[in-house]
Design a protein around this motif. Structure first.
Motif, PDB file in Angstrom:
ATOM      1  N   SER A   1       1.222  -2.309  -9.320  1.00 18.20           N
ATOM      2  CA  SER A   1      -0.015  -1.607  -8.964  1.00 18.20           C
ATOM      3  C   SER A   1      -0.686  -2.232  -7.750  1.00 18.20           C
ATOM      4  N   ILE A   2      -0.731  -3.549  -7.700  1.00 21.31           N
ATOM      5  CA  ILE A   2      -1.355  -4.249  -6.569  1.00 21.31           C
ATOM      6  C   ILE A   2      -0.604  -3.939  -5.276  1.00 21.31           C
ATOM      7  N   LEU A   3       0.720  -4.008  -5.319  1.00 20.40           N
ATOM      8  CA  LEU A   3       1.522  -3.710  -4.129  1.00 20.40           C
ATOM      9  C   LEU A   3       1.402  -2.234  -3.740  1.00 20.40           C
ATOM     10  N   PHE A   4       1.364  -1.353  -4.726  1.00 21.26           N
ATOM     11  CA  PHE A   4       1.231   0.073  -4.460  1.00 21.26           C
ATOM     12  C   PHE A   4      -0.118   0.363  -3.800  1.00 21.26           C
ATOM     13  N   ALA A   5      -1.189  -0.267  -4.285  1.00 23.67           N
ATOM     14  CA  ALA A   5      -2.517  -0.081  -3.682  1.00 23.67           C
ATOM     15  C   ALA A   5      -2.512  -0.528  -2.229  1.00 23.67           C
ATOM     16  N   GLN A   6      -1.906  -1.679  -1.963  1.00 20.01           N
ATOM     17  CA  GLN A   6      -1.829  -2.181  -0.592  1.00 20.01           C
ATOM     18  C   GLN A   6      -0.994  -1.248   0.279  1.00 20.01           C
ATOM     19  N   PHE A   7       0.112  -0.763  -0.260  1.00 21.68           N
ATOM     20  CA  PHE A   7       0.966   0.168   0.474  1.00 21.68           C
ATOM     21  C   PHE A   7       0.211   1.449   0.820  1.00 21.68           C
TER      22      PHE A   7
END
Length: 139
Positions: A58-64
């Protein structure tokens, strides 16, 4: 993001793009991949977590999402989460995971999901989320 070479953020998120899409990876986790359509930025063509847990994904997806234009839309589609012919339990498990990860990512970016559902798309199932607030792109 500017070309097809991977560029890594401090978080380990790898970013690149081509003529058709933006792509995200994670350093040290070759099976993690996110791909977003440039033709229709509301469509996430791939959300493959590999061996990452939900919170990290989720954290990486938000940043992406932030790095690839935010979400200036009211609906987001995660394409092809499974085949229409797949067993019901398998589809539900994948759908639940994709929705959990996506909702958390959208909330991290200041957005909110008001509704989510499975949608038939030819011989595949898509996960669709309706948003009440949109996410801004990074500057």
């Amino acid at each position: 993001m500017g070309d097809f070479d991977w560029h890594y953020e401090d978080s380990g998120l790898g970013l690149r793009n081509d003529e058709w899409s933006w792509q995200g990876s994670y350093r040290g986790h070759p099976s993690f991949l996110i791909r977003r359509s440039k033709y229709d930025p509301s469509v996430i063509e791939d959300l493959l977590p590999g061996d990452l847990e939900g919170a990290a994904c989720s954290i990486l997806f938000a940043q992406f999402l932030e790095c690839s234009g935010g979400l200036p839309i009211r609906r987001m589609r995660i394409a092809s989460i499974d085949r229409r012919s797949a067993p019901h339990d398998e589809v539900v498990k994948k759908y639940d995971f994709v929705i959990k990860v996506s909702k958390a990512a959208i909330q991290l970016g200041g957005g909110q999901v008001t509704n989510s559902y499975l949608d038939q798309n030819r011989d595949r199932w898509d996960a669709v989320m309706e948003l009440t607030r949109t996410l801004k792109a990074s500057k």
